[in-house]
Motif scaffolding. Sequence first.
Motif, mmCIF file in Angstrom:
data_model
loop_
_atom_site.group_PDB
_atom_site.id
_atom_site.type_symbol
_atom_site.label_atom_id
_atom_site.label_comp_id
_atom_site.label_asym_id
_atom_site.label_seq_id
_atom_site.Cartn_x
_atom_site.Cartn_y
_atom_site.Cartn_z
ATOM 1 N N PHE A 16 0.830 -1.208 0.000
ATOM 2 C CA PHE A 16 0.000 0.000 0.000
ATOM 3 C C PHE A 16 0.869 1.264 0.000
ATOM 4 O O PHE A 16 0.561 2.229 -0.706
ATOM 5 C CB PHE A 16 -0.948 0.011 1.204
ATOM 6 C CG PHE A 16 -2.147 -0.882 1.043
ATOM 7 C CD1 PHE A 16 -3.049 -0.692 0.003
ATOM 8 C CD2 PHE A 16 -2.380 -1.923 1.925
ATOM 9 C CE1 PHE A 16 -4.152 -1.519 -0.152
ATOM 10 C CE2 PHE A 16 -3.482 -2.753 1.777
ATOM 11 C CZ PHE A 16 -4.379 -2.551 0.743
ATOM 12 N N ILE A 17 1.928 1.265 0.773
ATOM 13 C CA ILE A 17 2.826 2.432 0.815
ATOM 14 C C ILE A 17 3.486 2.635 -0.548
ATOM 15 O O ILE A 17 3.531 3.749 -1.075
ATOM 16 C CB ILE A 17 3.875 2.289 1.940
ATOM 17 C CG1 ILE A 17 3.190 2.356 3.315
ATOM 18 C CG2 ILE A 17 4.957 3.363 1.827
ATOM 19 C CD1 ILE A 17 4.077 1.962 4.481
ATOM 20 N N ASP A 18 3.983 1.545 -1.124
ATOM 21 C CA ASP A 18 4.634 1.646 -2.437
ATOM 22 C C ASP A 18 3.663 2.131 -3.512
ATOM 23 O O ASP A 18 4.034 2.933 -4.378
ATOM 24 C CB ASP A 18 5.240 0.302 -2.847
ATOM 25 C CG ASP A 18 6.470 -0.066 -2.029
ATOM 26 O OD1 ASP A 18 7.032 0.822 -1.343
ATOM 27 O OD2 ASP A 18 6.856 -1.253 -2.067
ATOM 28 N N ALA A 19 2.430 1.641 -3.454
ATOM 29 C CA ALA A 19 1.422 2.072 -4.428
ATOM 30 C C ALA A 19 1.140 3.564 -4.278
ATOM 31 O O ALA A 19 1.035 4.292 -5.279
ATOM 32 C CB ALA A 19 0.132 1.265 -4.243
ATOM 33 N N THR A 20 1.051 4.032 -3.051
ATOM 34 C CA THR A 20 0.795 5.450 -2.801
ATOM 35 C C THR A 20 1.961 6.293 -3.287
ATOM 36 O O THR A 20 1.770 7.336 -3.939
ATOM 37 C CB THR A 20 0.541 5.694 -1.297
ATOM 38 O OG1 THR A 20 -0.478 4.804 -0.828
ATOM 39 C CG2 THR A 20 0.103 7.133 -1.044
ATOM 40 N N LYS A 21 3.175 5.836 -3.017
ATOM 41 C CA LYS A 21 4.365 6.572 -3.461
ATOM 42 C C LYS A 21 4.413 6.661 -4.989
ATOM 43 O O LYS A 21 4.740 7.711 -5.543
ATOM 44 C CB LYS A 21 5.628 5.907 -2.909
ATOM 45 C CG LYS A 21 5.838 6.161 -1.426
ATOM 46 C CD LYS A 21 6.890 5.277 -0.819
ATOM 47 C CE LYS A 21 8.272 5.553 -1.295
ATOM 48 N NZ LYS A 21 9.287 4.753 -0.577
ATOM 49 N N THR A 47 -9.505 -3.640 2.319
ATOM 50 C CA THR A 47 -8.305 -4.187 2.959
ATOM 51 C C THR A 47 -7.395 -3.077 3.459
ATOM 52 O O THR A 47 -6.744 -3.209 4.502
ATOM 53 C CB THR A 47 -7.536 -5.092 1.972
ATOM 54 O OG1 THR A 47 -8.421 -6.079 1.474
ATOM 55 C CG2 THR A 47 -6.353 -5.761 2.641
ATOM 56 N N LEU A 48 -7.356 -1.965 2.738
ATOM 57 C CA LEU A 48 -6.499 -0.843 3.146
ATOM 58 C C LEU A 48 -6.818 -0.410 4.575
ATOM 59 O O LEU A 48 -5.915 -0.116 5.357
ATOM 60 C CB LEU A 48 -6.689 0.328 2.175
ATOM 61 C CG LEU A 48 -5.809 1.550 2.398
ATOM 62 C CD1 LEU A 48 -5.430 2.168 1.061
ATOM 63 C CD2 LEU A 48 -6.489 2.596 3.256
ATOM 64 N N TYR A 49 -8.106 -0.405 4.914
ATOM 65 C CA TYR A 49 -8.522 0.054 6.246
ATOM 66 C C TYR A 49 -8.139 -0.924 7.354
ATOM 67 O O TYR A 49 -8.208 -0.577 8.531
ATOM 68 C CB TYR A 49 -10.022 0.335 6.267
ATOM 69 C CG TYR A 49 -10.397 1.545 5.442
ATOM 70 C CD1 TYR A 49 -10.020 2.830 5.845
ATOM 71 C CD2 TYR A 49 -11.097 1.408 4.246
ATOM 72 C CE1 TYR A 49 -10.352 3.942 5.085
ATOM 73 C CE2 TYR A 49 -11.437 2.512 3.484
ATOM 74 C CZ TYR A 49 -11.057 3.775 3.910
ATOM 75 O OH TYR A 49 -11.386 4.872 3.151
ATOM 76 N N ASN A 50 -7.724 -2.117 6.994
ATOM 77 C CA ASN A 50 -7.208 -3.052 8.005
ATOM 78 C C ASN A 50 -5.809 -2.658 8.460
ATOM 79 O O ASN A 50 -5.346 -3.104 9.508
ATOM 80 C CB ASN A 50 -7.167 -4.483 7.459
ATOM 81 C CG ASN A 50 -8.548 -5.048 7.208
ATOM 82 O OD1 ASN A 50 -9.511 -4.676 7.854
ATOM 83 N ND2 ASN A 50 -8.631 -5.936 6.237
#
Length: 199
Positions: A16-21, A47-50
């Motif tokens: 998720f962090i890599d996708a956001t970056k 799933t992100l909210y988990n």
Amino acid sequence: MLSKKELQEQRVRGYFIDATKELLKSEGLKSVSVRNIADKAGYSFATLYNYFKDVKDLVFLCVKDFRAECMLSVQAATSRMSPGSKRLKAVVLAYIQYFIQYPGIYDLFFNEKLSEIDRTGHTADLVSSLLPELCAADWEALRKENSVAPREITARNAALLYCTTGLLALYLNRRHPDNYEAFVKQAGQVIDLHLKITV
């Protein structure tokens, strides 16, 4: 040692962090939404909210990662130089180069409203302290050589931050000057003026 579950959680958080970056680097903050991040990461948006409270948490982590990435990039470009005026100029030019390479990160750091990305109130400090932190060893070397008075360092750091931010804004947003070579030359001249050095 981390358990299998902890390793899996760490891995998914990383996706998720890599996708956001990646979204921030390529398209800027306007492209960052729960659905876009989840699609790029290969997971459902639920799933992100988990793993994260919301998108702001993710963006703040990205700001910290980009800051560290910029520091590493500048250090790699200047690691063979001794602290002092020549390296100080090289540090500032490498800092500028990082944002030329990643204009989406420049926008995130200097153009976006902090209220859009900051719940903690720390983002402004992370952004504004980066260049002074990168220059600290060089200013200290110059202070020890009696080339600069301690009271001047704060003012010169501020001047460098303001002028580099303005130079980048004009070049990235208005293509002024209209070519990269002219921009680098102009940046060097402005840095020399603010440092009051000739290298």
